[in-house]
Design an enzyme around this catalytic site. Structure first.
Site, short mmCIF file in Angstrom:
data_model
loop_
_atom_site.label_atom_id
_atom_site.label_comp_id
_atom_site.label_asym_id
_atom_site.label_seq_id
_atom_site.Cartn_x
_atom_site.Cartn_y
_atom_site.Cartn_z
N ASP A 75 35.12 40.62 -37.75
CA ASP A 75 34.70 41.14 -38.67
C ASP A 75 32.89 40.59 -39.02
O ASP A 75 33.28 39.99 -39.63
CB ASP A 75 36.13 41.54 -39.48
CG ASP A 75 34.82 42.54 -40.35
OD1 ASP A 75 33.86 43.18 -40.68
OD2 ASP A 75 35.84 42.51 -41.42
N ASP A 101 39.69 56.63 -47.10
CA ASP A 101 40.05 54.97 -46.47
C ASP A 101 41.00 54.47 -47.72
O ASP A 101 42.02 55.13 -48.39
CB ASP A 101 38.34 54.47 -46.85
CG ASP A 101 37.92 53.54 -45.96
OD1 ASP A 101 38.88 52.55 -45.99
OD2 ASP A 101 36.86 53.59 -45.33
N ASP A 149 42.17 50.81 -38.67
CA ASP A 149 40.51 49.46 -38.85
C ASP A 149 41.57 47.73 -39.43
O ASP A 149 42.38 48.11 -39.49
CB ASP A 149 39.98 49.44 -40.47
CG ASP A 149 38.91 49.30 -40.74
OD1 ASP A 149 37.95 48.93 -40.08
OD2 ASP A 149 38.81 49.57 -42.07
N ASP A 180 30.79 48.49 -38.42
CA ASP A 180 29.81 48.42 -39.92
C ASP A 180 28.42 48.31 -39.57
O ASP A 180 27.88 47.35 -40.02
CB ASP A 180 30.34 47.34 -41.05
CG ASP A 180 31.49 47.72 -41.50
OD1 ASP A 180 32.37 49.05 -41.15
OD2 ASP A 180 32.35 46.64 -42.18
N HIS A 218 29.66 58.49 -41.81
CA HIS A 218 31.09 57.14 -42.64
C HIS A 218 29.79 56.15 -43.81
O HIS A 218 28.90 56.30 -43.12
CB HIS A 218 32.03 56.94 -41.91
CG HIS A 218 32.45 55.79 -42.75
ND1 HIS A 218 33.08 56.38 -43.20
CD2 HIS A 218 32.90 54.61 -42.23
CE1 HIS A 218 34.20 54.85 -44.13
NE2 HIS A 218 33.89 54.27 -43.54
C1 NOJ Z 1 36.01 47.93 -42.78
C2 NOJ Z 1 35.36 49.79 -41.96
O1 NOJ Z 1 34.68 48.47 -41.21
C3 NOJ Z 1 35.06 50.63 -42.94
O2 NOJ Z 1 34.12 51.70 -42.03
C4 NOJ Z 1 35.81 50.78 -44.24
O3 NOJ Z 1 35.44 51.66 -44.68
C5 NOJ Z 1 36.27 49.22 -44.88
N1 NOJ Z 1 37.08 48.85 -44.14
C6 NOJ Z 1 37.33 50.28 -45.71
O4 NOJ Z 1 38.50 49.80 -45.15
#
Ligand code: NOJ
Length: 987
Positions: A293, A422, A545, A621, A679
């Site tokens: 991550d 989310d 996720d 992200d 998103h």
């Molecule tokens: C990380 C994810 O990559 C993102 O898309 C999401 O909004 C956040 N976690 C919160 O869940």
């Protein structure tokens, strides 16, 4: 996303912090900071410095070498001049279609190496083929062949051990040609260290690098005298206890004929992988495969990202070959284009596990897709809605907010299929438990959305809030299916809910339990807590996720490598596989929750070979910058050629607030991703497309409508991917494997074979250059039907690309089915008529296909489908014949894996009957240069005269490098059905 050691109460504060910093590189290891990578690279540099004096200490013993009677498997022992008492096994399997599988393991080692990556990744034990084997004095050789009869040879030289694949008399893949094969054997900490050169040579002046004569070589000559990191390693305040000691595996793989290598996602890097070793290397670090991550990742880097597919294609105009290096452990790969000689050389170093390597002979990219698909399975055919537009943000804050968003899409005449929730929907981030203050009646909300023929997605992450009050955690604990620390106690990490435990999806007991959590109530009787998800309906789908897994306070924001999974395996052995198993179980859960079953939709961030069977993935992200918008294209192309067909990037960029221009352009890019979702981070301003001012809003509406108009194309391509593994979006080298100019192109690509797009990813662009690769077709702009003709050596054209224009072209020789009625969502298109765009080639021909089914169930596996083949061919001097035929009987067994329709399919199946009335409402023929005098349809014995309009173009068709308006023939309402056979004659 990453937060280290931030207490829960601070999480909301975090959301106020501006997110403009770049990646925190110090959170992630470089090769030099990773013991086994450091050792692997040091081995390579010793070899490089020793030059011709270097040879591999590994050899294959002739004694005991056997091939089974079927000619399928060779088994032998490998000896090493270092530590000669340590033995290794070598097994080479001949697989069907000219593939080879090479396995090597330590024999009777002090510990066992992990050997289950194949079990999780492959669809089954690969089918063995058979070869003709010849044993010689220096080598043993196997001769096999591909499906198409191309001869593939494997030569295994005994000493030093060197394995090479040969095709058409040329060497295409070499293993250990540079002598970098090294399987670090299990040893005891108290074993004496490898003797140094000095000790062995007793004062001799030789240095390690000067390559002593073989008889004098101490182990240190090969392994290095000073390399550390064997028994424990610390990084960023974390110590890896490494109870098994060193066990890494190094192997050089050379592709002597290749000019480019592709694959090994996930990296934010070009499609044609830049080199990581001199000369002219763009990167100085190897490509890293370790699911991580990475907060604010760089847009041009070999750093690891969320998923790993250790599959590499090596390509030149002579052919394409591939290697699948099945390891679940952290892996680093150096890529070099040697100064002297030809080819591409690569060096793979993985931390643990056996050698399990598949050699894929291709020899075309399309053959490679099938070979890889036969091993790891095809991508799942999604429900049609999943190819529509998805609107997400972190977070839609209440039921009212969700329903409001729907309404505003409708008011703005913008199509939408799915609204996402989310983590904030879940009470204290306890997935399955709604925050009832904001979502008081989840079922009513989902039903409200479903009334408009739309769906919802909610996030369910793998971390479980560690509190006895959370039933999911409690159940996992009771079933003993949580990941353990090295001391056997339950592992605790930090994630969104605070202190968290992590379910172990390697544990078979976790599977039925997890799937049961998604069981639906009947809406009348409540499902008891823990026996299903009461506040859910069949219209709620799932987002998995953080499944790398992301652990905010863990080493490199993930789990310690010495954690323990089912079977006693360390996390280091299975890290890259972990996320896939989570998505797999969730996807099975959604399949099981309804009878008859509907196809699941599960989005995952982490992935591994085989993940394509379980749903979509996205590129995590990304940043709201032009660079990130741009790199999203090669990232998706790379994922596509490595089997992941259902992919996309956050439209608009996850971080920052994109300008209206950037957001608009991003939508114009996003509509060409198979997974299309807007998103945004919780800090960002609202940016649903209806909020845009004019002219942006109309431009985005047009883009969304174009996506929906092209859904028949996307669905047909997803179907193709589901039977052959061919990616829906295709880079140039896939379509034109012999045209060198296109091998590194990754800013334009084909949609199937029929359309070419060059998305605009530059700020302020008003024109764009497009590369047209071929001579014998025309290209037609999709909106104005401007016609272009390239030349065999390739042509660059410049096209206007102001904000409202997407450089998108029909490729001559193809027929494209569209549905042009704007609708709110995909189910409302089920009975809409089609427009067929017939883009003629210079030879006045074209062909295309259309695949349709109910878009949601598995009835297609029983033959409930419509699969048409369209053809246009010359008729007379200037005329044309256009036909529609059933494609199924022609391809009953085309599936590499999956559905076999033989004996099941009937043209008059239930689905075909359901859409019997669906017609072709318009046929547009591009590039028919002579005015027709008559157009009629032939429907059985009947001849029906048709209305038409022909407009003369200005394109000088015979000439190359020409541009001008195409001649356009429009046949209005030809009165033909989409499910039936017909013929239209243009005279
Ligand atoms: C990380 C994810 O990559 C993102 O898309 C999401 O909004 C956040 N976690 C919160 O869940």
């Amino acid at each position: 996303m990453k937060l280290s050691l931030i207490p829960l109460a601070l999480l909301s504060l975090f959301s106020l912090i501006p997110t403009t910093a770049a990646v925190k590189s110090h959170d992630f290891k470089t090769c030099a900071q990773s013991g086994f990578c450091r050792r692997g690279r040091a081995l390579a540099s010793r070899a490089a410095q020793a030059g011709a004096d270097w040879d591999s200490p590994y050899s294959l013993l002739q004694e005991g070498l056997e091939v089974d009677s079927a000619g399928s498997t060779l088994r032998g022992r490998v000896q090493r001049s270092l530590y000669p008492h340590i033995k290794f096994s070598l097994q080479v399997d001949v697989l069907k279609d000219g593939l080879f599988r090479v396995r090597m393991d330590e024999v009777d080692g002090l510990k066992k190496r992990y050997d289950e990556a194949a079990k999780w990744s492959l669809v089954g034990e690969p089918e063995l083929g058979s070869a003709k084997w010849e044993k010689g004095h220096k080598q043993v050789m196997a001769v096999s062949s591909t499906k198409d009869g191309e001869k593939v040879e494997l030569q295994i030289e005994y000493s030093p051990l060197r394995i090479s694949m040969w095709q058409g008399g040329k060497e295409t893949i070499t293993l250990n040609g540079r002598g970098l094969l090294h399987m670090e054997h299990f040893r005891l900490k108290e074993d004496p260290p490898a003797p140094t050169v000095e000790a062995a040579a007793e004062g001799d002046e030789q240095t390690v690098l000067e390559a002593p004569a073989p008889a004098e070589r101490p182990s240190a000559w090969f392994e290095g005298a000073d390399e550390d990191g064997y028994w424990s390693e610390s990084f960023g305040g974390h110590t890896d206890s490494k109870p098994k000691g060193p066990e890494s595996l190094s192997l050089d793989i050379t592709f002597p004929r290749a000019q480019h290598v592709y694959g090994i996602p996930e990296h934010a890097a070009p499609l044609s992988l830049p080199t990581t070793q001199p000369p002219d290397n763009r990167y100085s670090e190897p490509y890293r495969l370790y699911n991580l991550d990475v907060f604010e990742y760089l847009a041009d880097s070999p750093m690891a990202l969320y998923g790993s597919i250790p599959l590499m294609h090596a390509h030149s105009k002579d052919g394409t070959v591939g290697v699948l290096f099945l390891t679940g452990a952290e892996t680093w790969i150096d890529v070099a284009r040697p100064e002297k000689g030809e080819g591409m050389s690569t060096h793979w170093v993985t931390e643990s596990g056996i050698l399990d390597l598949f050699l894929l002979p291709g020899p075309s990219p399309n053959a490679l897709f099938k070979q890889y698909t036969a091993l790891t399975g095809p991508s799942a055919l999604p429900q049609l809605f999943a190819l529509g537009y998805h609107q997400s943000r972190w977070n839609y804050i209440s039921s009212k907010d969700v329903l409001d968003v729907q309404r505003r899409f409708d008011d703005a005449l913008m199509p939408l299929d799915v609204t996402w929730l989310d983590v904030e929907y879940a009470n204290q981030k306890q997935y399955f438990v709604w925050d009832k203050s904001n979502f008081p009646d989840p079922r009513a909300m989902i039903d409200g959305v479903a009334e408009a023929k739309r769906k919802m997605v909610a996030i369910v992450d793998p971390h479980l809030k560690k509190t006895p009050g959370y039933f999911v955690y409690k159940q996992a604990q009771e079933r003993d299916v949580l990941i353990k620390k090295s001391n056997g106690q339950e592992y605790e990490g930090w994630c969104w809910p605070g202190a968290s435990a992590y379910a172990d999806f390697f544990h078979p007991d976790s599977w039925t339990w997890w799937r049961g959590l998604f069981r639906l109530g009947d809406g009348k009787e409540e499902v008891k807590e823990g026996e299903g998800w009461n506040d859910s309906t069949k219209d709620l789908f799932i987002w998995n996720d953080m499944n790398e897994p992301s652990v905010f306070n863990g080493p490199e924001i993930t789990m310690p490598k010495d954690n323990i999974h089912h079977g006693g395996w360390e996390h280091r052995d299975v890290h890259n596989i972990n996320g896939m198993l989570f998505q797999k179980q969730t996807s099975l859960a959604l399949t099981e929750r309804e009878t008859p079953a509907k196809r699941p939709f599960v989005l995952s961030r982490s992935f591994y070979p085989g993940s394509q069977k379980y749903g979509a993935i996205w590129t995590g992200d990304n940043d709201g910058t032009w660079e990130h918008m741009k790199v999203g294209l090669p990232m998706m192309l790379t994922l596509g050629v490595t089997g992941m067909s259902f992919t996309g990037a956050d439209v608009g960029g996850f971080f920052r607030n994109p300008s209206p221009e950037m957001l608009t352009r991003w939508y114009q890019v996003g509509i060409f991703a198979t997974f299309f979702r807007g998103h945004a981070h919780i800090d960002t301003k609202r940016r649903e497309p209806y909020l845009l001012e004019e002219p942006y809003k109309s431009v985005v509406r047009d883009a969304l409508q174009l996506r929906y108009a092209m859904l028949p194309v996307w669905y047909t391509l997803m179907h193709e991917a589901s039977i052959s593994g061919t990616p829906p979006i295709r880079p140039h080298y896939v379509l034109f494997p012999k045209e060198e100019q296109g091998f590194a192109i990754d800013d334009q690509f084909y949609i199937g074979d029929a359309m070419l797009v060059k998305p605009v990813t530059d700020e302020g662009a008003t024109e764009t250059t497009v590369y047209l690769p071929e001579d014998q077709v025309y290209y037609y702009s999709y909106d104005e039907y401007t016609m272009y003709r390239g030349s065999a050596s390739g042509t660059h054209i410049t096209v206007a690309s102001p904000l409202d224009k997407i450089p998108l072209f029909y490729r001559g020789g193809h027929i494209v089915p569209l549905r042009l009625r704007p609708r709110r969502s995909t189910p409302l298109m089920a009975h809409d008529p089609f427009t067929l765009v017939v883009a003629l080639s210079t030879k006045r021909t074209a062909e295309g296909e259309l695949y349709l089914d109910d878009g949601e169930s598995f009835a297609f596996q029983e033959g409930d489908l419509v699969w048409r083949e369209f053809k246009a061919s010359k008729a007379g001097k200037k005329g044309l014949k256009i036909t529609s035929q059933d494609k199924v009987p022609k391809h009953p067994t085309e599936a590499v894996y999956g559905v076999d329709l033989s004996g099941k399919y009937q043209q008059q199946n239930a689905y075909a009957k359901d859409i019997e009335g669906v017609r072709v409402e318009r046929i547009v023929v591009l590039g028919l240069s002579a005015a027709p005098t008559n157009v009629h349809a032939v429907l059985g014995d009947e001849r029906v005269e048709l209305q038409f309009k022909w407009t003369k173009g200005s394109h000088a068709e015979g000439r190359k490098n020409q541009e001008g308006a195409a001649s356009v023939l429009i046949i209005k309402d030809p009165g033909v059905s989409i499910t039936k056979d017909w013929e239209i004659v243009v005279e």
